[in-house]
Design a protein around this motif. Sequence first.
Motif, short mmCIF file in Angstrom:
data_model
loop_
_atom_site.label_atom_id
_atom_site.label_comp_id
_atom_site.label_asym_id
_atom_site.label_seq_id
_atom_site.Cartn_x
_atom_site.Cartn_y
_atom_site.Cartn_z
N SER A 149 85.00 -7.45 -9.44
CA SER A 149 85.86 -8.38 -8.70
C SER A 149 85.51 -8.44 -7.22
N TYR A 150 85.01 -7.34 -6.66
CA TYR A 150 84.68 -7.31 -5.24
C TYR A 150 83.25 -7.80 -4.95
N ALA A 151 82.51 -8.17 -5.99
CA ALA A 151 81.12 -8.56 -5.79
C ALA A 151 80.78 -9.91 -6.42
N ALA A 152 81.63 -10.41 -7.30
CA ALA A 152 81.39 -11.70 -7.97
C ALA A 152 82.62 -12.57 -7.75
N GLN A 153 82.50 -13.56 -6.88
CA GLN A 153 83.69 -14.26 -6.40
C GLN A 153 83.55 -15.77 -6.35
N ASP A 154 82.51 -16.31 -7.00
CA ASP A 154 82.33 -17.76 -6.99
C ASP A 154 81.84 -18.21 -8.37
N ALA A 155 82.76 -18.75 -9.17
CA ALA A 155 82.43 -19.17 -10.54
C ALA A 155 81.51 -20.38 -10.57
N GLY A 156 81.25 -21.00 -9.42
CA GLY A 156 80.39 -22.17 -9.38
C GLY A 156 78.93 -21.87 -9.12
N ILE A 157 78.59 -20.57 -8.97
CA ILE A 157 77.21 -20.20 -8.65
C ILE A 157 76.53 -19.56 -9.86
N VAL A 158 75.29 -19.95 -10.07
CA VAL A 158 74.41 -19.33 -11.07
C VAL A 158 73.13 -18.91 -10.38
N TYR A 159 72.61 -17.74 -10.76
CA TYR A 159 71.39 -17.20 -10.16
C TYR A 159 70.24 -17.19 -11.17
N ARG A 160 69.02 -17.20 -10.66
CA ARG A 160 67.86 -16.85 -11.45
C ARG A 160 67.65 -15.34 -11.31
N SER A 161 67.36 -14.67 -12.41
CA SER A 161 67.21 -13.22 -12.41
C SER A 161 65.98 -12.82 -13.21
N GLU A 162 65.29 -11.78 -12.73
CA GLU A 162 64.15 -11.24 -13.46
C GLU A 162 64.60 -10.30 -14.57
N PHE A 163 65.89 -9.93 -14.54
CA PHE A 163 66.43 -8.99 -15.53
C PHE A 163 67.23 -9.76 -16.58
N PHE A 164 67.02 -9.43 -17.83
CA PHE A 164 67.74 -10.04 -18.95
C PHE A 164 68.94 -9.18 -19.31
N PRO A 165 70.19 -9.64 -19.02
CA PRO A 165 71.36 -8.81 -19.31
C PRO A 165 71.76 -8.76 -20.78
N GLY A 166 71.44 -9.85 -21.52
CA GLY A 166 71.92 -9.91 -22.90
C GLY A 166 73.41 -10.19 -22.93
N ARG A 167 74.15 -9.37 -23.69
CA ARG A 167 75.61 -9.51 -23.87
C ARG A 167 75.97 -10.75 -24.66
N ALA A 168 75.99 -11.91 -24.01
CA ALA A 168 76.22 -13.18 -24.70
C ALA A 168 75.23 -14.14 -24.07
N TRP A 169 74.37 -14.74 -24.89
CA TRP A 169 73.24 -15.44 -24.29
C TRP A 169 72.77 -16.60 -25.14
N LEU A 170 72.09 -17.52 -24.47
CA LEU A 170 71.53 -18.71 -25.10
C LEU A 170 70.04 -18.48 -25.34
N LEU A 171 69.63 -18.56 -26.60
CA LEU A 171 68.24 -18.38 -26.98
C LEU A 171 67.62 -19.72 -27.34
N PRO A 172 66.61 -20.17 -26.60
CA PRO A 172 65.93 -21.42 -26.95
C PRO A 172 65.01 -21.21 -28.16
N LEU A 173 64.89 -22.23 -28.98
CA LEU A 173 64.01 -22.14 -30.14
C LEU A 173 62.56 -21.88 -29.72
N ARG A 174 62.12 -22.49 -28.61
CA ARG A 174 60.74 -22.31 -28.18
C ARG A 174 60.46 -20.84 -27.85
N VAL A 175 61.47 -20.13 -27.35
CA VAL A 175 61.31 -18.70 -27.05
C VAL A 175 61.31 -17.90 -28.34
N TRP A 176 62.23 -18.23 -29.24
CA TRP A 176 62.29 -17.53 -30.53
C TRP A 176 60.98 -17.70 -31.29
#
Length: 363
Positions: A149-176
Motif C-alpha cells: 500500500s505504501y509503494a503502489a498507489q496509482d492504478a492507472g500505471i503499468v510498467y515494463r519489467s524484466e522480471f516475470f511475476p506470474g501469479r495471474a497472467w496473460l499468455l500469448p499463443l505465439r509465446v506458448w
Amino acid sequence: PGVRSVTGGLPILVLARHDRPNYLRQCLVSLFSNPGLELSMLTVYVDGYSEETHHLLGLFSVRSRFFPKTVSTSRMKEVHRKADTITSHYARSLPLAWATYPSARYMIILEEDHTVSPDFLHYFAQLVPVVERDPTVMAVSAYNDNGFSYAAQDAGIVYRSEFFPGRAWLLPLRVWNGWKSTFPACCRGWSWDLWIRDPSQCRGRATLIPDVPRVHHIGEKGTQVGDFYWKLYFAPAQLNHDANAVIRDVEKLTKKPYDAHLTELIKTALPLPTDGKACGADMVPDNSFGLRYVLFYEQSGPSDVSHLEKILKCFKLWDLGVRGIYEGVFRFHCKYNHMLLVGARSPYGTRLMSSKVKPFKVS
C-alpha cells in the motif's frame, strides 16, 4: 465498449488442487464479480479429486476437468518434488486448454489460491493491443511483487519489467508455441515460473505489470509458501478495488514509445534529496504529494544491482532479489510520489545523469 468486448474473448484457465475448495471458492467468487465474464470461457483443471471440490464446481456451473493426483517420482529434495507436482499440472493442462479454445490467441492463467480485482478482465483487455503490436512483450501479469500500500498507489500505471511475476497472467499463443515443445514435465525438479524466468525462455522480452496489483495471493499455506513467508511478503500486498480503473498511456507501453516516455520522466523528475544518512521513505519530503523524484544509484556495471537491493530494503520493498526492474530503472511510489531509481551505468544513467551528480549508495 471495444475494450470491454475483448474480455469475453479471453479464455481463463484456473489451475487447482483437489484439497483446497475454500481457496477455489474465493477465487471463483472474485472472478464472478468481473463484468463481461463468460462461463463458456472459464475452465478449472484440478489435480486430484474430492467430492467437495466437485460439488463446489457444480454449484458454480463451471467447466472442469479432474486429473489423477500428480506424484513426483524424483529422488531430489522434497522442495523439488513439490515443484514437480505443480509444473506437471501446468504441463498437462496448458495443451488441453489451447485445444479447448482453438481460435484463442491469448489465455489468462491463475492458480486457485488467488483472488482477483473487479477490473481483472478489463485490465488484461486494455493491454491486449500492446501485446498484439509488440513482440518484445512476453506476457502480461496482474501482479506486482512490490504492490504494498505504501509503494503502489496509482492504478492507472503499468510498467515494463524484466522480471516475470506470474501469479495471474496473460499468455500469448505465439509465446506458448515457442515453449510447448520444451515446457518441463515431471519429474526434473523445475518450478514452472523459474523455468519461464530463465533467460533462454525470456529471450530479453518484457512482462507488463501494474503499479497496483489486480490479484491477491490468499494461500497462507501452499507447496512453496509457508505462513511466515506469506505474512511477510503477500499479506501486505494490496488489491485494486476500482472496477472502472483505466490504464493511462497504453500507447506508450510498446518498447520504443516506452523508452522515450521513461527518458522524459527521468529528465523532468526532481532530484531526490540525499543529504544526511537517511535511506528510504525519510528521504522523501513529508510535504510532497504527486511529485516525481529521481535517484541515481551506484553501479559497477550496467547489470549491477547490489546497491539497488540495499535501497529497496530501506524502502521496505521486496528484498529477495530485485523484482520489477527495467534496463536499470526501478519504479514505485512513496508518499504518493512517483519514484524512479536509475542505475548510474544503465542505458538511462549514462545518458541522463549529470556529471555533477554523485551516485547514491548504501554503505
